[in-house]
Motif scaffolding. Structure first.
Motif, PDB file in Angstrom:
ATOM      1  N   GLN A   1       0.544  -1.439   0.120  1.00 13.58           N
ATOM      2  CA  GLN A   1       0.263  -0.269  -0.098  1.00 13.58           C
ATOM      3  C   GLN A   1       0.526   1.496   0.054  1.00 13.58           C
ATOM      4  O   GLN A   1       1.196   1.434   0.862  1.00 13.58           O
ATOM      5  N   LYS A   2       1.233   1.932  -1.536  1.00 13.90           N
ATOM      6  CA  LYS A   2       1.722   3.352  -1.226  1.00 13.90           C
ATOM      7  C   LYS A   2       1.308   4.531  -1.749  1.00 13.90           C
ATOM      8  O   LYS A   2      -0.284   3.971  -2.722  1.00 13.90           O
ATOM      9  N   ASP A   3       1.534   5.123  -2.957  1.00 12.79           N
ATOM     10  CA  ASP A   3       0.861   5.749  -3.673  1.00 12.79           C
ATOM     11  C   ASP A   3       1.217   6.036  -4.538  1.00 12.79           C
ATOM     12  O   ASP A   3       2.040   5.885  -5.337  1.00 12.79           O
ATOM     13  N   PHE A   4       0.732   5.223  -5.884  1.00  7.75           N
ATOM     14  CA  PHE A   4       0.858   4.321  -7.008  1.00  7.75           C
ATOM     15  C   PHE A   4       0.461   5.066  -8.065  1.00  7.75           C
ATOM     16  O   PHE A   4       0.277   4.943  -9.892  1.00  7.75           O
ATOM     17  N   LEU A   5       0.792   6.908  -8.267  1.00  2.00           N
ATOM     18  CA  LEU A   5       0.423   7.534  -8.992  1.00  2.00           C
ATOM     19  C   LEU A   5      -1.318   7.734  -9.566  1.00  2.00           C
ATOM     20  O   LEU A   5      -1.496   8.424  -9.909  1.00  2.00           O
ATOM     21  N   PHE A   6      -1.808   6.445 -10.015  1.00  2.00           N
ATOM     22  CA  PHE A   6      -2.857   6.491 -10.602  1.00  2.00           C
ATOM     23  C   PHE A   6      -3.912   5.261  -9.884  1.00  2.00           C
ATOM     24  O   PHE A   6      -3.386   4.503 -10.016  1.00  2.00           O
ATOM     25  N   GLU A   7      -5.271   5.010 -10.162  1.00  2.00           N
ATOM     26  CA  GLU A   7      -6.198   4.704  -9.761  1.00  2.00           C
ATOM     27  C   GLU A   7      -5.839   3.724 -11.396  1.00  2.00           C
ATOM     28  O   GLU A   7      -5.935   4.019 -12.527  1.00  2.00           O
ATOM     29  N   LEU A   8      -5.952   2.582 -11.400  1.00  4.90           N
ATOM     30  CA  LEU A   8      -6.291   1.544 -13.445  1.00  4.90           C
ATOM     31  C   LEU A   8      -7.449   1.214 -12.760  1.00  4.90           C
ATOM     32  O   LEU A   8      -8.307   0.388 -12.085  1.00  4.90           O
ATOM     33  N   ASP A   9      -8.177   1.286 -13.978  1.00  4.32           N
ATOM     34  CA  ASP A   9      -9.721   1.357 -14.422  1.00  4.32           C
ATOM     35  C   ASP A   9      -9.765  -0.213 -14.640  1.00  4.32           C
ATOM     36  O   ASP A   9     -11.030  -0.869 -14.230  1.00  4.32           O
ATOM     37  N   GLU A  10      -8.773  -1.283 -14.707  1.00  3.43           N
ATOM     38  CA  GLU A  10      -9.182  -2.368 -15.298  1.00  3.43           C
ATOM     39  C   GLU A  10      -7.649  -3.632 -14.591  1.00  3.43           C
ATOM     40  O   GLU A  10      -7.149  -3.002 -16.015  1.00  3.43           O
ATOM     41  N   VAL A  11      -7.831  -4.277 -14.162  1.00  2.52           N
ATOM     42  CA  VAL A  11      -6.644  -5.614 -14.572  1.00  2.52           C
ATOM     43  C   VAL A  11      -7.284  -6.233 -14.045  1.00  2.52           C
ATOM     44  O   VAL A  11      -8.023  -6.935 -12.974  1.00  2.52           O
ATOM     45  N   GLY A  12      -6.373  -6.969 -14.621  1.00  4.07           N
ATOM     46  CA  GLY A  12      -6.983  -9.116 -14.439  1.00  4.07           C
ATOM     47  C   GLY A  12      -6.047  -9.894 -15.455  1.00  4.07           C
ATOM     48  O   GLY A  12      -5.027  -9.778 -15.790  1.00  4.07           O
ATOM     49  N   ILE A  13      -6.702 -10.763 -15.815  1.00  7.56           N
ATOM     50  CA  ILE A  13      -6.719 -11.459 -16.743  1.00  7.56           C
ATOM     51  C   ILE A  13      -7.573 -11.826 -17.674  1.00  7.56           C
ATOM     52  O   ILE A  13      -8.399 -11.610 -17.721  1.00  7.56           O
ATOM     53  N   THR A  14      -6.281 -11.956 -18.990  1.00  7.90           N
ATOM     54  CA  THR A  14      -7.419 -12.464 -20.667  1.00  7.90           C
ATOM     55  C   THR A  14      -6.310 -13.632 -20.680  1.00  7.90           C
ATOM     56  O   THR A  14      -5.607 -14.454 -20.530  1.00  7.90           O
ATOM     57  N   ASN A  15      -8.052 -14.588 -22.592  1.00  8.88           N
ATOM     58  CA  ASN A  15      -7.168 -14.586 -22.687  1.00  8.88           C
ATOM     59  C   ASN A  15      -7.073 -16.720 -22.225  1.00  8.88           C
ATOM     60  O   ASN A  15      -6.538 -17.337 -22.740  1.00  8.88           O
ATOM     61  N   VAL A  16      -8.252 -17.012 -21.105  1.00  7.51           N
ATOM     62  CA  VAL A  16      -8.684 -17.826 -20.589  1.00  7.51           C
ATOM     63  C   VAL A  16      -9.245 -19.182 -21.544  1.00  7.51           C
ATOM     64  O   VAL A  16     -10.673 -18.850 -21.493  1.00  7.51           O
ATOM     65  N   LYS A  17      -8.932 -20.073 -21.960  1.00  5.29           N
ATOM     66  CA  LYS A  17      -9.469 -20.536 -22.047  1.00  5.29           C
ATOM     67  C   LYS A  17     -10.594 -21.856 -21.126  1.00  5.29           C
ATOM     68  O   LYS A  17      -9.071 -22.956 -20.176  1.00  5.29           O
ATOM     69  N   TYR A  18     -12.024 -21.965 -21.100  1.00  2.00           N
ATOM     70  CA  TYR A  18     -12.289 -22.649 -20.581  1.00  2.00           C
ATOM     71  C   TYR A  18     -13.606 -23.905 -21.294  1.00  2.00           C
ATOM     72  O   TYR A  18     -14.505 -23.110 -21.870  1.00  2.00           O
ATOM     73  N   PRO A  19     -13.752 -24.526 -21.096  1.00  2.00           N
ATOM     74  CA  PRO A  19     -15.383 -25.045 -21.380  1.00  2.00           C
ATOM     75  C   PRO A  19     -16.656 -24.787 -20.259  1.00  2.00           C
ATOM     76  O   PRO A  19     -16.374 -24.240 -19.702  1.00  2.00           O
ATOM     77  N   ILE A  20     -17.438 -24.202 -21.310  1.00  5.28           N
ATOM     78  CA  ILE A  20     -19.239 -23.887 -20.612  1.00  5.28           C
ATOM     79  C   ILE A  20     -19.879 -24.812 -21.332  1.00  5.28           C
ATOM     80  O   ILE A  20     -20.063 -25.555 -21.986  1.00  5.28           O
ATOM     81  N   ILE A  21     -21.192 -24.067 -20.973  1.00  3.72           N
ATOM     82  CA  ILE A  21     -22.748 -25.138 -21.217  1.00  3.72           C
ATOM     83  C   ILE A  21     -23.429 -24.059 -21.540  1.00  3.72           C
ATOM     84  O   ILE A  21     -23.867 -22.636 -20.796  1.00  3.72           O
ATOM     85  N   ILE A  22     -24.198 -24.116 -22.892  1.00  2.00           N
ATOM     86  CA  ILE A  22     -25.394 -23.097 -23.597  1.00  2.00           C
ATOM     87  C   ILE A  22     -26.207 -24.141 -23.719  1.00  2.00           C
ATOM     88  O   ILE A  22     -26.793 -24.951 -24.313  1.00  2.00           O
ATOM     89  N   ASP A  23     -27.034 -22.983 -22.969  1.00  2.67           N
ATOM     90  CA  ASP A  23     -28.791 -23.491 -22.899  1.00  2.67           C
ATOM     91  C   ASP A  23     -29.153 -22.653 -24.072  1.00  2.67           C
ATOM     92  O   ASP A  23     -28.991 -21.427 -24.553  1.00  2.67           O
ATOM     93  N   SER A  24     -29.943 -23.336 -25.232  1.00  2.00           N
ATOM     94  CA  SER A  24     -30.989 -22.534 -25.762  1.00  2.00           C
ATOM     95  C   SER A  24     -31.895 -22.839 -26.639  1.00  2.00           C
ATOM     96  O   SER A  24     -32.292 -23.884 -26.319  1.00  2.00           O
ATOM     97  N   ALA A  25     -32.802 -21.873 -26.789  1.00  2.00           N
ATOM     98  CA  ALA A  25     -34.996 -21.611 -27.383  1.00  2.00           C
ATOM     99  C   ALA A  25     -34.476 -22.654 -28.451  1.00  2.00           C
ATOM    100  O   ALA A  25     -36.068 -23.484 -28.634  1.00  2.00           O
TER     101      ALA A  25
END
Length: 304
Positions: free
Chosen positions: A45-69
């Motif tokens: 915890q210090k003064d790191f100059l700016f707030e960051l709008d978005e920080v995280g991870i991307t390009n994560v491949k994972y299986p999903i289930i899709i329900d459809s009408a």
């Protein structure tokens, strides 16, 4: 001896081979191995100059289930995930492992690509990260059954989808969806000036849509609504399987419904405008011109 009478090699052991290619013995280790004693640079915890709008991870491949009408009513796919949250100016960084820990926990019984799960996920993610907000974006192919208009022979088409949910503890949820789907267009100008025939091309309709805060997946299958907005306004739909009677019907339908790329953008926009749970949209249409070296494009943005 082999067939070429070349003597068989005698190789060094695997350990010796590794040493040959650079492996060395472990050196002395002095830093702690217990998590409680390890330095946690991200939590400084210090003064790191700016707030960051978005920080995280991307390009994560994972299986999903899709329900459809529509058929198939339940399908599995592979999604590309992005997880982010904001970071205060006083915080150095975020705990990246917590994103994947939560995804793993939610996937034990199958990760369903629906808004009820995504909303629950983002709220819990913000709490896990100790932040006021969190966002999840998933991109995946969605398959839907398409039958030949004459023979009724069925196959699977697909569209590329995006779902995005943002959570903020003060303002609640923001939900956005997107679809990219291929269609056929026939040139009105070519039809008008030619003695016979007209050139046609494959078009790509891309829709980015903002949904109302009270929208739920139980209200309507948004996938089918966006698909219909694109395909029903085209010269003709694409089909995975076409026998000759089908092909005759599709080509005649295209000739009966000529569309400029500008026409497509406006007609799709009109359908999206009429959906009560849509609050805003961007429609982009692009035709891969069959007799030109260039593509044709048209875009419209609208907020209700």
């Amino acid at each position: 001896m082999n067939s070429n009478n070349i003597p068989r090699k005698t190789l060094p052991t695997k350990e010796e081979r590794h040493k040959l290619f650079g492996t060395v013995e472990p050196g002395p280790k002095h830093k702690p191995v217990e998590k409680e004693k390890m330095a946690d640079l991200q939590n400084i915890q210090k003064d790191f100059l700016f707030e960051l709008d978005e920080v995280g991870i991307t390009n994560v491949k994972y299986p999903i289930i899709i329900d459809s009408a529509t058929a198939p009513h339940s399908q599995t796919s592979v999604a590309s995930f992005t997880f982010t949250s904001s970071i205060q100016q006083s915080s150095k960084g975020t705990n990246m492992s917590r994103f994947m820990e939560q995804l793993a926990a939610y996937s034990v019984n199958g990760f369903h690509a629906d808004f009820s799960m995504l909303k629950e996920f983002t709220k819990e993610l913000a709490e896990r990260l100790g932040q006021k907000d969190a966002k999840i974006t998933i991109q995946f192919p969605w398959f839907y059954e398409r039958k030949g208009p004459s023979t009724g022979i069925a196959g699977l088409n697909h569209a590329d989808l995006t779902m995005e949910v943002s959570y903020n503890q003060d303002s609640g949820y923001i939900m956005n969806v997107g679809m990219s789907v291929l269609i056929t267009t026939l040139c009105p100008c070519s039809k008008e000036i030619s003695e016979y025939s007209a050139h046609n091309q494959r078009g790509n309709v891309r829709m980015e849509v903002s949904l109302s805060n009270d929208f739920t997946d139980l209200e309507e299958d948004w996938k089918l609504a966006l698909l219909e907005a694109a395909e029903s306004n085209a010269s003709a739909r694409l089909h995975p399987i076409l026998k000759r009677p089908d092909e005759k019907m599709v080509t005649e339908e295209a000739y009966e419904n000529p569309r400029f790329v500008e026409d497509m953008a406006r007609l799709v926009a009109a359908d999206l405008y009429e959906l009560p749970y849509v609050t805003g949209f961007k429609v982009s249409c692009q035709n891969e011109e069959s007799i030109h070296m260039h593509d044709a494009i048209a875009t419209i943005r609208f907020n209700k």
